[in-house]
Design an enzyme around this catalytic site. Structure first.
Site, PDB file in Angstrom:
ATOM      1  CG  ASP A  59      39.202  31.356  52.204  1.00 56.69           C
ATOM      2  OD1 ASP A  59      38.886  31.397  53.628  1.00 56.69           O
ATOM      3  OD2 ASP A  59      39.852  31.721  51.273  1.00 56.69           O
ATOM      4  CG  HIS A 102      43.991  31.360  45.797  1.00 57.47           C
ATOM      5  ND1 HIS A 102      43.598  32.828  45.452  1.00 57.47           N
ATOM      6  CD2 HIS A 102      43.128  31.455  46.329  1.00 57.47           C
ATOM      7  CE1 HIS A 102      42.900  33.190  46.047  1.00 57.47           C
ATOM      8  NE2 HIS A 102      42.835  32.130  46.857  1.00 57.47           N
ATOM      9  CD  GLN A 160      43.069  30.623  50.313  1.00 57.13           C
ATOM     10  OE1 GLN A 160      44.008  31.240  51.160  1.00 57.13           O
ATOM     11  NE2 GLN A 160      41.882  30.530  49.664  1.00 57.13           N
ATOM     12  NE  ARG A 208      32.737  36.828  45.091  1.00 56.09           N
ATOM     13  CZ  ARG A 208      34.241  36.719  45.596  1.00 56.09           C
ATOM     14  NH1 ARG A 208      34.553  35.534  45.809  1.00 56.09           N
ATOM     15  NH2 ARG A 208      34.438  37.117  46.416  1.00 56.09           N
ATOM     16  CG  ASP A 210      38.283  34.697  45.289  1.00 55.18           C
ATOM     17  OD1 ASP A 210      37.322  35.674  46.206  1.00 55.18           O
ATOM     18  OD2 ASP A 210      39.791  33.945  45.926  1.00 55.18           O
ATOM     19  CG  LEU A 215      43.973  37.497  38.207  1.00 60.41           C
ATOM     20  CD1 LEU A 215      43.669  36.590  36.594  1.00 60.41           C
ATOM     21  CD2 LEU A 215      44.057  35.996  39.551  1.00 60.41           C
ATOM     22  CD  GLU A 248      37.081  39.818  47.298  1.00 62.16           C
ATOM     23  OE1 GLU A 248      36.631  39.481  47.977  1.00 62.16           O
ATOM     24  OE2 GLU A 248      37.529  38.586  46.308  1.00 62.16           O
TER      25      GLU A 248
HETATM   26  C1  GLC Z   1      37.895  36.509  48.686  1.00 64.87           C
HETATM   27  C2  GLC Z   1      36.400  36.129  49.383  1.00 64.87           C
HETATM   28  C3  GLC Z   1      36.931  35.297  50.823  1.00 64.87           C
HETATM   29  C4  GLC Z   1      38.633  34.336  50.345  1.00 64.87           C
HETATM   30  C5  GLC Z   1      40.121  35.195  49.487  1.00 64.87           C
HETATM   31  C6  GLC Z   1      40.491  34.242  49.823  1.00 64.87           C
HETATM   32  O1  GLC Z   1      38.370  37.673  49.087  1.00 64.87           O
HETATM   33  O2  GLC Z   1      34.982  36.472  49.358  1.00 64.87           O
HETATM   34  O3  GLC Z   1      36.079  34.753  51.471  1.00 64.87           O
HETATM   35  O4  GLC Z   1      38.863  33.910  51.829  1.00 64.87           O
HETATM   36  O5  GLC Z   1      39.114  35.821  48.812  1.00 64.87           O
HETATM   37  O6  GLC Z   1      40.226  33.476  48.223  1.00 64.87           O
END
Ligand code: GLC
Ligand code: CA
Length: 534
Positions: A59, A102, A160, A208, A210, A215, A248
């Site tokens: 990924d 993950h 993941q 940043r 993710d 969690l 995010e």
């Molecule tokens: C977030 C990332 C993305 C990734 C996903 C899993 O959304 O921006 O690119 O595939 O998380 O980690």
């Protein structure tokens, strides 16, 4: 000292496609170092770097196999140290990408965790009590993939596996769901801080984060996940007070109280964000309606504002909303279906709204997302937003000296693909427009992250969109007409007393309307930024 975020303008770098310094077809950290002068000239003072840690790249690096090692394809830990130092010399801070939720299945923790015998890592991930337990609400599982007689919970792709931060409300029918204070979840938290500490000590300015909101499992209002992040934030405030976190999450009203300094608006959770640039993109038929930034003039700015204003109010004084031009998960790119004039308007907006702007690499030259690319490293339909940066008119657009078929992804093949070198020379290019706008944002505190924001003219289905920013003795008006047709709007005497100074845009847009105030006239696809001092 005001928060450094007050004036910050971020730039997202996707390391694999930014600049390849050694001709192997993949971007790398020494390549980014070589482009720092470009970033400095552009005027950005902060970078978000997508994951560059050891990974099998199922990924694109969001499947980490060692959180403490730079992936060899990008360089070494010493290269990262050098990148952080060289950036800092130029006044640029770097946020790394933290993937707390993950790992890759190839991570040694998971390799230990999947073993039959109980060991230190057995509870580091979430496992059911037997392979026959394969269905529980709120989580997704991978079934029968380990020698251990159990299934594991995954966060995204099957490779993941979710680290075990526990369950907010463990289901009594599923005793394998551990509470957040069980030893496994506590160990995961400790490791999270160790990882952060490692890179902060090297000179990173934050992260940043993710999938920040996911969690703790079965945590419907994010309460336990928020508690976890508040604890991280308290530790940062004490030990790394300059470090910043952007989530995010795309729920600023939750993420900011949870301790994040900034939260992104993103398409998966924000219709309002989507309505600005990506409902339609000038590429032809609009499938879901019209974007506001569209020449048709059929967009509706209320779709954005009706969502945004309450979020702004809820977070004001506590943290910032980050509105990105795009990111590595978002297609089409901002540049699709837009020319330099359309893009100038989009950037006037992005660089004059409150919060912290993020520019996705290549958007500053209007890069487009090429059609029909095969999926790369789990990109699927995100892949077209990840093609190599276009530096010049030469081979591979100056991204790499490798043969074209060895590149990580093909360069956009369009004959008129934009590039940095050509746009540097052109005063009217998107690049120079973005540079001027960044400089304006820096020069005017009212345009910064926390200056007041008030829509002045924002009518459903109409143009222009006019808003006011204020801080101290500065009042700044921004007017945007994305439609192909000219438009006019009256601004009453109570809003505007004297003719403002034009900071950006055409000179004589304001005409006196008797005693009543002013008429602002904007040609099709144009906008302006206007200053009044008290
Ligand atoms: C977030 C990332 C993305 C990734 C996903 C899993 O959304 O921006 O690119 O595939 O998380 O980690
Ligand atoms: Ca390389």
């Amino acid at each position: 000292m005001p928060d450094w975020l007050e004036k910050a303008v971020f730039y997202e770098i996707y390391p694999q496609t930014y600049y390849d310094s050694n001709g192997d077809g993949i971007g790398d950290l020494p390549g980014i170092i070589q482009k720092l002068d470009y970033l400095q000239r552009l005027g950005v003072d902060a970078v978000w770097l997508n994951p560059c840690f050891a990974s099998p790249f199922g990924d694109a690096g969001y499947d980490v196999s060692d959180f403490y090692q730079i992936a060899p394809r990008y360089g070494t830990n010493d290269d990262m140290k050098r990148l952080l130092a060289e950036a800092s010399k130029r006044g640029i801070r770097i946020l790394l990408d933290l993937v707390p939720g993950h790992t890759s299945t190839e991570h040694p923790w998971f390799q230990a965790s999947r073993r039959r015998e109980h060991n230190d890592y057995s509870d580091r991930y979430i496992w059911t009590d037997s392979v026959w337990t394969w269905n529980a609400p709120g989580v997704q599982m991978v079934i029968g993939a380990a020698e251990r007689n159990a299934n594991y919970v995954t966060n995204f792709f099957h490779f993941q596996p979710a680290l075990n931060y526990g369950f907010a409300h463990p289901d009594p029918n599923h005793p394998w769901q551990q509470p957040v204070d069980a030893p496994g979840p506590q160990a995961a938290r400790r490791e999270l801080k160790n990882i952060m500490k490692f890179w902060l000590d090297m000179g990173a300015s934050g992260f940043r984060v993710d999938m920040a909101g996911s969690l703790v499992k079965n945590d419907p209002n994010g309460e336990e996940t928020s508690r976890l992040w508040r604890d991280v934030r308290a530790w940062l405030d004490k030990d790394y007070p300059e470090a910043r976190l952007v989530s995010e999450w795309s729920q600023p009203q939750v993420a900011i109280p949870a301790g994040f300094h900034m939260d992104f608006l993103l398409p998966f959770a924000s219709q309002g964000y989507q309505s600005l640039f990506r409902k339609s993109s000038g590429r032809g038929q609009a499938r879901y309606g019209w974007s506001f930034f569209d020449r048709s003039g059929h967009g509706n700015i209320r779709e954005f504002l009706d969502e945004y204003m309450p979020l702004l109010q809820a977070t004001s004084g506590k943290g910032f909303i980050a509105i990105p031009s795009g990111n590595h998960d978002t297609t089409p790119r901002l540049g699709d279906g837009r020319d330099a004039r359309d893009l100038a308007l989009a950037f006037i907006f992005l660089l004059t709204v409150p919060g912290v702007p993020f520019i996705y690499y290549g958007d500053e030259i209007g890069m487009r997302s090429p059609d029909r690319l095969p999926s790369k490293e789990g990109g699927y339909d995100r892949t077209p937003a990840r093609t190599p940066m276009q530096w010049d008119g030469g081979a591979n657009a100056g991204f790499s000296s490798a043969p074209a078929d060895r590149l990580y992804l093909p360069v956009d093949s369009a004959a008129d693909r934009p590039n940095v070198a050509a746009q540097q020379e052109d005063n009217a290019s998107v690049l120079n427009c973005v540079r001027r706008l960044i400089a304006l944002r820096r020069a005017h505190p009212a345009l910064g992250a926390s200056g007041a924001f008030e829509p002045i003219y924002a009518e459903a289905g109409k143009v222009p969109f006019v808003y006011r920013r204020r801080l101290g003795d500065e009042t700044i008006f921004v007017a945007l007409n994305p439609a192909g047709q000219p438009c006019q709007v009256m601004l009453g005497e109570e809003i505007l007393k004297q003719a403002p100074e034009v900071l950006y845009g055409e000179r004589d847009s304001f005409a006196r309307t008797g005693d009543a105030g002013w008429t602002l006239s904007l040609p099709g696809v144009s906008g302006g930024i206007y200053l009044v001092r008290d």
